[in-house]
Design a protein around this motif. Structure first.
Motif, short mmCIF file in Angstrom:
data_model
loop_
_atom_site.label_atom_id
_atom_site.label_comp_id
_atom_site.label_asym_id
_atom_site.label_seq_id
_atom_site.Cartn_x
_atom_site.Cartn_y
_atom_site.Cartn_z
N GLY A 41 -11.42 2.38 4.89
CA GLY A 41 -11.69 1.10 5.54
C GLY A 41 -10.50 0.15 5.46
O GLY A 41 -9.58 0.37 4.67
N PRO A 42 -10.52 -0.91 6.25
CA PRO A 42 -9.45 -1.91 6.19
C PRO A 42 -9.39 -2.50 4.78
O PRO A 42 -10.42 -2.92 4.24
CB PRO A 42 -9.88 -2.99 7.19
CG PRO A 42 -11.07 -2.46 7.91
CD PRO A 42 -11.59 -1.26 7.21
N GLY A 43 -8.24 -2.48 4.18
CA GLY A 43 -8.08 -3.05 2.84
C GLY A 43 -8.51 -2.13 1.71
O GLY A 43 -8.55 -2.53 0.55
N ALA A 44 -8.80 -0.87 2.01
CA ALA A 44 -9.22 0.06 0.95
C ALA A 44 -8.08 0.35 -0.02
O ALA A 44 -8.30 0.87 -1.11
CB ALA A 44 -9.74 1.36 1.57
N GLY A 45 -6.86 0.06 0.42
CA GLY A 45 -5.70 0.28 -0.47
C GLY A 45 -4.83 1.44 -0.02
O GLY A 45 -4.06 1.99 -0.80
N LYS A 46 -4.89 1.77 1.27
CA LYS A 46 -4.13 2.91 1.79
C LYS A 46 -2.62 2.67 1.62
O LYS A 46 -1.90 3.52 1.09
CB LYS A 46 -4.46 3.15 3.27
CG LYS A 46 -5.93 3.44 3.52
CD LYS A 46 -6.23 3.68 4.98
CE LYS A 46 -6.09 2.45 5.87
NZ LYS A 46 -7.03 1.37 5.61
N GLN A 205 -11.57 1.40 -7.86
CA GLN A 205 -10.98 1.27 -9.20
C GLN A 205 -9.66 0.50 -9.10
O GLN A 205 -9.20 0.13 -8.02
CB GLN A 205 -10.69 2.66 -9.76
CG GLN A 205 -11.83 3.66 -9.67
CD GLN A 205 -11.35 5.08 -9.98
OE1 GLN A 205 -11.38 5.48 -11.12
NE2 GLN A 205 -10.91 5.80 -8.96
N PRO A 207 -5.59 -0.06 -9.02
CA PRO A 207 -4.60 0.76 -8.30
C PRO A 207 -4.11 1.94 -9.14
O PRO A 207 -3.95 3.04 -8.62
CB PRO A 207 -3.47 -0.23 -8.02
CG PRO A 207 -4.15 -1.56 -7.96
CD PRO A 207 -5.27 -1.50 -8.94
N1 LIG Z 1 -7.17 -0.72 -6.12
C1 LIG Z 1 -6.99 -1.98 -5.79
N2 LIG Z 1 -7.59 -2.96 -6.46
C2 LIG Z 1 -7.44 -4.25 -6.11
N3 LIG Z 1 -6.65 -4.66 -5.09
C3 LIG Z 1 -6.04 -3.73 -4.37
C4 LIG Z 1 -6.16 -2.35 -4.67
N4 LIG Z 1 -5.42 -1.65 -3.79
C5 LIG Z 1 -4.87 -2.55 -2.96
N5 LIG Z 1 -5.21 -3.79 -3.30
C6 LIG Z 1 -4.86 -5.03 -2.63
O1 LIG Z 1 -5.71 -5.12 -1.49
C7 LIG Z 1 -5.00 -5.53 -0.34
C8 LIG Z 1 -5.11 -4.44 0.72
O2 LIG Z 1 -4.39 -3.30 0.27
P1 LIG Z 1 -3.59 -2.38 1.26
O3 LIG Z 1 -2.74 -3.20 2.15
O4 LIG Z 1 -2.94 -1.34 0.48
O5 LIG Z 1 -4.81 -1.79 2.08
P2 LIG Z 1 -4.85 -0.94 3.41
O6 LIG Z 1 -5.96 0.01 3.27
O7 LIG Z 1 -3.51 -0.37 3.72
O8 LIG Z 1 -5.23 -2.04 4.44
P3 LIG Z 1 -5.19 -2.05 6.05
O9 LIG Z 1 -6.03 -0.94 6.54
O10 LIG Z 1 -5.76 -3.35 6.40
O11 LIG Z 1 -3.77 -1.91 6.46
C9 LIG Z 1 -3.58 -5.79 -0.80
O12 LIG Z 1 -3.44 -7.18 -1.02
C10 LIG Z 1 -3.44 -5.01 -2.08
O13 LIG Z 1 -2.54 -5.60 -2.98
#
Ligand SMILES: Nc1ncnc2c1ncn2[C@@H]1O[C@H](COP(=O)(O)OP(=O)(O)OP(=O)(O)O)[C@@H](O)[C@H]1O
Ligand SMILES: O=c1ccn([C@@H]2O[C@H](COP(=O)(O)O)[C@@H](O)[C@H]2O)c(=O)[nH]1
Length: 565
Positions: A41-46, A205, A207
C-alpha cells in the motif's frame, strides 16, 4: 520497446490465468536481467526498504512513481499533465508510459538486478509488462509489504507534513490511492502468489525489523536460484557423464566417443567422414556418442551426429536412459528441442519408469519442462515407486514447475477424461507420501501453499502413520506448519500415536507451539506413543517458557479430536 508512447496497449490475453504457459516461460531464464517487484500500500515502506536492499544486495532501485514524477517535471513532456492528474487522483498511468520509462532506466544501467518499486499495479500494467518485457526479464519474486491502511495513512501524512512535496500526500488523494490499491493492485499480488512468487512481509514493524524479514526473503530466493545453477552444472558432469564407461571396439570408436564427450565437433566430423566408425557405436553400457554429447551439453556435436544419422531413440542398457533423458537431466534445453524435432520419443521410460519430464522436474529446469510438455509429455506418468513429475518438483521445492504441472493437468482434464487436479495432486508414492507430504517434510512452504490451494488433502498420511503436519512440526518448519494450518488439518494424534504439538514441545520449538495452540491444538492430549501429553512433557523437561505459554493460552483447553487421522 514501446515506440509511440501515445499508443494504448490493448492486451486481451488473460495473464491473470495460471495457464499462460508463455508467460511462465518468460520468467524462467537465468541469463536475463533479474527483477524483483516491490508492492504494498501507499506508505507501506517500499522506498525505505528498497534503499536498504540496494546497500545490502546491490540491486538497482527503480521506483515507478519516481520515474513518473520525473517525467512530469521534465520540460516539454507530452505527458506531464496526464501524469499529474493520475497521481492526484490516485489512479494508474497507462502502462505504455510507465513501462517505457522503466525499460529506458533499465537499459541505461549496466546492472542486471533491478528492484521495481510500485509496479505492476493493475492488470493493464501486468499485461503491458508481459507483452513488452516478459520475455526479456526474469521475475525472481515479489516482495509484498503488508501494512494496515491506518498505519500507511499516518506515515504518508507525516511524510507530507515533513515536507515531501508530493501532491498526493494528503488525505483526499490517499483515500483514492488506497481504493486503487485494494481494487486493482491486490489482484496482481494474488496472481504472483498463485505462482509461488510472493514473499509477504509484515511492514508494520520497525524499519530494521522489516529489513530482517526482507533479508530472509532475498536469501531464500538466492539459495534457490544458486542451487539450481549448481545442479545444472553437476547434472551434466557428475550424475551421468562420469558414470559412463568408454570401452569401444576400435581406436576410432574410442576417438569418436572422446570427441563427443569433449565437444570437439571438428574431430567428430573428421572421424565420421572417414567411414571408419559407426555413428551409434556404443560401449558396454550401451552409451552412444549422441548420449555422450547430450549429457555433456554439446549442442554442435549433437547437431552433427543427428545430421549424419545418429539414432535418438536408443537407450543405455542398464538404466534405460535415452539421449533425451540425459539432456533433460543436464538442463540443456536446446538439445532437448533438437532431439524432440529429430524423433526422440518424448515419454521414453528408463528402467525405473523415469522420463525426461520427471528428471527435469526433479532438477528444477522449468524451461526444459515447458519444452517437453509443449511436445506432448504426459504429466500423469509415474515411476515404478509411484512418484510423479509433480511429486519430484514438490520434493525439490520447484514451485514454478509445480504450478506449470498443475495447470497442464487442469487443461488435460478439461480436454479429455484424464485425472482431475484433485486426483492427481493426491497421488501417493509406494511409501504413501503425497507431493504435499514431501514438501511439508522439506519445509518448502511455497510449494505447500500452492498444493493446498490447488486442492491437496492435508490429512493423507504416509504408510508409517505420520501426517504432513506432524512431519513439518518434527522438522521444525514453522512456515510450512503455518501454511498447513490454513487448511484446517487434523490437530490430534496422527496414526503413529504422536501429535504435532507433542513433537514441537519435544523439540522446544516455541513458534510452532504458539501457532498450533492458536489453531486449537490440545496441550492435554496424551499421545499413545509416549503416554504423555504435551503439557506433561514440558513439565517433565522443565521447559518453563512453554509451560507458561500453555498456562496463558486459553485455547490449549483444546478442541481437537483424539481419534487418529
Ligand atoms: N517500518 C516503518 N515504520 C515507521 N515508519 C516508516 C517505516 N517505513 C517507512 N516509514 C516512513 O513512512 C513513510 C513512507 O515510507 P516510504 O516512502 O518508504 O513508503 P512507500 O511505500 O515507498 O510509499 P509510496 O507508495 O507512497 O511511495 C516515510 O516517511 C518513511 O520514513
Ligand atoms: O506504476 C505506477 C506507479 C505509480 N503510478 C502513479 O504514481 C502515484 C504515486 O506512486 P508511488 O509508488 O506511491 O510513488 C500512484 O498513486 C499512481 O498514480 C502509476 O500510475 N503507475
Amino acid at each position: 520497446m514501446f515506440g509511440l508512447l501515445t499508443r494504448r496497449i490493448t492486451c486481451v490475453t488473460s495473464s491473470l490465468g495460471l495457464r499462460n504457459i508463455n508467460y511462465i516461460k518468460s520468467i524462467m531464464s537465468d541469463e536475463l536481467p533479474n527483477v524483483v517487484f516491490v508492492l504494498g500500500g501507499p506508505g507501506a515502506g517500499k522506498g525505505t526498504q528498497c534503499a536498504k536492499i540496494v546497500e545490502k544486495f546491490q540491486y538497482v532501485h527503480l521506483s515507478a512513481g519516481d520515474l513518473l514524477r520525473e517525467e512530469r517535471n521534465t520540460e516539454g513532456s507530452a505527458f506531464g499533465e496526464l501524469i499529474e492528474n493520475h497521481i492526484r487522483n490516485g489512479t494508474i498511468v497507462p502502462v505504455e508510459i510507465t513501462c517505457s520509462l522503466l525499460a529506458t532506466a533499465m537499459k541505461k544501467s549496466s546492472q542486471n538486478k533491478f528492484l521495481i518499486d510500485g509496479f505492476p499495479r493493475n492488470k493493464d500494467n501486468l499485461d503491458g509488462w508481459q507483452k513488452e518485457m516478459g520475455s526479456k526479464t526474469n521475475v525472481q519474486f515479489v516482495l509484498f509489504f503488508n501494512c494496515s491502511q491506518e498505519t500507511c495513512m499516518e506515515r504518508c501524512l507525516q511524510r507530507g507534513a515533513a515536507g515531501s512535496g508530493r501532491s498526493d500526500d494528503n488525505e483526499e488523494s490517499l483515500k483514492k490511492r488506497f481504493q486503487t490499491y485494494v481494487k486493482d493492485t491486490m489482484a496482481i499480488i494474488e496472481h504472483y502468489d498463485a505462482l509461488g512468487l510472493v514473499r509477504k512481509i509484515d511492514a508494520s514493524q520497525s524499519p530494521d525489523q522489516v529489513f530482517e524479514d526482507v533479508k530472509k526473503a532475498f536469501e531464500y530466493f538466492k539459495v534457490r536460484s544458486e542451487a539450481n545453477r549448481t545442479r545444472r552444472w553437476c547434472g551434466s558432469r557428475s550424475l551421468s557423464f562420469f558414470n559412463m564407461s568408454y570401452k569401444k571396439e576400435s581406436l576410432s570408436d574410442v576417438r569418436l566417443h572422446a570427441a563427443a564427450r569433449q565437444g570437439n565437433v571438428l574431430a567428430m566430423r573428421h572421424l565420421l567422414d572417414s567411414g571408419k566408425v559407426h555413428i551409434d557405436s556404443h560401449d558396454k553400457d550401451g552409451t552412444t556418442p549422441l548420449m555422450m554429447a547430450s549429457a555433456a551439453g554439446h549442442i554442435e556435436c549433437c547437431r552433427e551426429l543427428i545430421s549424419q544419422g545418429a539414432d535418438p531413440t536408443l537407450r543405455r542398457k542398464e538404466t534405460g536412459a535415452s539421449s533425451l533423458f540425459l539432456a533433460a537431466q543436464g538442463g540443456f534445453n536446446d538439445i532437448v528441442s533438437l532431439l524432440l524435432q529429430s524423433g526422440a520419443p518424448v515419454d521414453a521410460r528408463c528402467k525405473d519408469g523415469g522420463t525426461a519430464l520427471m528428471v527435469a522436474s526433479q532438477q528444477g529446469y522449468t524451461d526444459v519442462c515447458l519444452e517437453l510438455i509443449n511436445s506432448g509429455a504426459d504429466v500423469h506418468l509415474q515411476m515404478k515407486d509411484g512418484a510423479t513429475s509433480l511429486f519430484l518438483a514438490s520434493q525439490n521445492g520447484h514451485a514454478k514447475i509445480v504450478s506449470l504441472i498443475l495447470s497442464t493437468v487442469a487443461s488435460a482434464n478439461e480436454n479429455n477424461s484424464s485425472l482431475s487436479v484433485e486426483e492427481m495432486i493426491n497421488v501417493r508414492r509406494l511409501d504413501g507420501a503425497t507431493p504435499l507430504w514431501m514438501a511439508a517434510q522439506m519445509g518448502f512452504d511455497y510449494v505447500v501453499r500452492l498444493l493446498l490451494r490447488a486442492g491437496a488433502n492435508p490429512n493423507i498420511i504416509r504408510n508409517d502413520g505420520v501426517s504432513p503436519l506432524l512431519k513439518a512440526s518434527q522438522k521444525g518448519h514453522v512456515d510450512a506448519v503455518g501454511e498447513l494450518l490454513q487448511s484446517n488439518p487434523h490437530l490430534g494424534l496422527s496414526q503413529n500415536g504422536d501429535s504435532p504439538l507433542y513433537a514441537a514441545v519435544l523439540r522446544r520449538n516455541v513458534p510452532i507451539i504458539r501457532i498450533l495452540l492458536r489453531a486449537g491444538a490440545d496441550a492435554h492430549l496424551t499421545t499413545t506413543r509416549s503416554l504423555l501429553s504435551p503439557k506433561a512433557l514440558a513439565e517433565k523437561l522443565r521447559f518453563w517458557e512453554i509451560i507458561q505459554l500453555f498456562n496463558t493460552t486459553e485455547s490449549y483447553e483444546g478442541s481437537s479430536s483424539t481419534s487418529p487421522v
